[in-house]
Design a protein around this motif. Structure first.
Motif: not given
Lengths: 350, 350
Positions: A179-184, A208-218, A255-256
């Motif tokens: 999630a952090d990485a995605t926010r970055y 990892r997927r959840d973290g990714f989607e979480l950050a995007l949703a946020d 791309i992550f």
DNA sequence: TTGTAAGCGTTATCAT
DNA sequence: ATGATAACGCTTACAA
């Protein structure tokens, strides 16, 4: 005092009997010293310990194994799609075992085979292993954990989240880290971010997927289904999947990839098409394996503290045996962190 | 006939006594069957074997280890600067051991330490190892081999040339392979070819260097001292050394690196300077590790048949034990071969 | 607190 | 060709 046993020669193996005779006690007393029995006269213990030190006597592990019904061996069971991480797993466990009487026995298995369970069962029961460390994705198998319990074999599982009690689990917080990485990435200005996820059914892939989607949703960014792809954690699959992501229009600007191998595949795919990284495409990986610094540009990634995790797993396993209270409390949770290198930049204007 | 022992449960451990009773023979006879003693009535053997098969009985390795004074463990001793090759070493030995009663115990050591020798001695004597596989550069240590002999521990050494008898050695022909690779570079038109050699004192480094110089001499090309650099087989050292090679004037048009890690470093250094590979600089590595296909352009390299060599080493070690004559003759010499990929081209005109 | 005797499950010795 | 008995080196009862 016989003491020709100091430091050389084919070693005319000393036994517990020799020590007992020299110390003028029974072998059982020597045994008590070896096993740190609490009910022992201080002086007796000191005397025996002195002899042991002088002579360099070491108890025969085979005999102990037979008498105790358990060996001084730690097993490392794995079936990891990512060869790169196997080494760091081993390093960590070996570090924990260093200087102890334990040795590490490695055992790759094929989790696809219908015999895995029996394979592992035979492995631990035959060798009467003291315990085993199990790494992903095998560590996600609860039936395996149950089986080990039944067989009386200690175990510690490594994972990307916690799904067993603290005695049996060492975990990282993959979801938060991703999630952090995605926010970055988002903070850099990216909005069309593709995800190359790990294999379906892998807990680490899901986290990892959840973290990714979480950050995007946020961030209020919708994630078109086409921007997500499940792959096998391999370079080749990263390469292949990136191809289809790059075919999209509009193309993702970042791309992550759920691990570095796939991220390296993404980079390679970009190169094949003449897409400049990071100018036209940003890439983030996961693991911080050596490859990240050997490719060009060096890959921004999430550092996964594998070695530390494995060491903790090893300590946890033998902690009970060594009786060193200091080690019993080996930590159970480790944090991954973003490592910024050269594969991320703000998206090209327009 | 008791036979609840088929395929499940916590397994109420069968012993040799149980089998003896069931078969109506003495335990010694069962022992003879297990150990393939030749002086046994065919029928007796058949009867006992049948019982063993029915019950799924497996002899207790700990007890055998104690009685025999030796364990069914193979040790893998290494101190390798190139992490990448550790995996293939392990894969090979594991393949050889697969399906046998042997397990693999891994033991990294620090060859720089003054205690290495004692470390290894303790390792093999304490665990009463059946034998050990030793890989470069440790395998070049003759004192180590002598010590293992003294301790009665079988061993097989892996090397880049042959320096022990066939029973104790599995080797590759690095010199020839590198000479071939160098001739390939020459055939492409290169004349100023740099060498980034391996660490001083490594036999593999010496062999590869000899092959390189041999090919150049054959072609009548003089090799300026400045075109040769000794490095540590690491990415970083390849990178650093390449810098100084690229500072030369005239610049080399091709570089041979004694392993892939260093070759990757060379590629990276070229990229840092904006030197196009292979147009302005050709690169050849050695090992054929995965990194060669993950960088751009993929590296031309010499494939080192590590897995096959390690398997041969494992077979050689346990061949005597299994008594399978088929395996005793595990080959001792392996050939490396050139793998052409994208990092070599004719030198730029002028 | 310490010692004695009886295993642990296998192989080796030496009969028969 | 097979079996009784004593190792192998240590630990666990159970006494003392």
């Amino acid at each position: 005092m016989a003491k020709q046993q100091q430091e050389e020669g084919p070693a005319p193996k000393l036994t517990i009997n020799d020590i007992a005779r020299m110390a003028g006690v029974s072998k059982k007393t020597v045994s008590r010293v070896i096993n740190r029995s609490p009910l022992l006269n201080r002086q007796t213990r000191a005397k025996v310990e002195a002899i042991i030190r002088e002579t360099g006597y070491v108890p025969n592990p085979q005999a102990r194994a037979l008498a105790l019904g358990r060996n001084f061996l730690i097993g490392l069971v794995y079936d990891n799609p990512n060869l790169q991480t196997i080494l760091s797993m081993q390093r960590g466990v070996l570090e924990a075992l260093h200087g102890t009487e334990f040795e590490l026995v490695i055992r790759p298995v094929d989790r696809g085979s219908p015999m895995v369970m029996d394979d592992i069962r035979r492995f631990v029961t035959r060798q009467r292993l003291f315990g085993v460390v199990i790494v992903p994705p095998l560590s996600e198998n609860d039936a395996l954990a149950r089986m080990l319990d039944e067989e009386g074999c200690r175990y510690v599982r490594i994972g990307s989240a916690t799904w067993d009690d603290a005695d049996h689990m060492v975990a990282s917080n993959d979801r938060d880290a991703v999630a952090d990485a995605t926010r970055y990435l988002i903070a850099q200005g990216h909005r069309r971010i593709g995800l190359i996820a790990g294999p379906h059914g892998f807990r680490s892939a899901q986290e990892r997927r959840d973290g990714f989607e979480l950050a995007l949703a946020d961030a209020g960014i919708a994630l078109p289904r086409s921007l997500v792809a499940d792959r096998h954690y391999t370079f080749e699959s990263g390469l292949a999947e990136c191809e289809s992501l790059l075919d999209l229009s509009p193309r993702p600007t970042a791309i992550f990839a759920a691990n570095d191998e796939m991220a390296a595949g993404v980079l390679y795919a970009a190169r094949l098409r003449g897409i400049a990284v990071p100018e036209q495409l940003s890439i983030v990986g996961f693991d911080d394996t050596p490859i990240t610094t050997r490719v060009w540009p060096p890959l921004t990634t999430v550092r996964w503290p594998t070695v530390a995790m494995r060491r903790a797993a090893g300590l946890k396993l033998i902690g009970a045996a060594t009786g060193e209270d200091a080690e019993v409390g080996a930590p159970s949770m480790f944090s991954s962190m973003l490592i910024r290198r050269g594969s991320v930049a703000p998206p090209a204007a327009g």
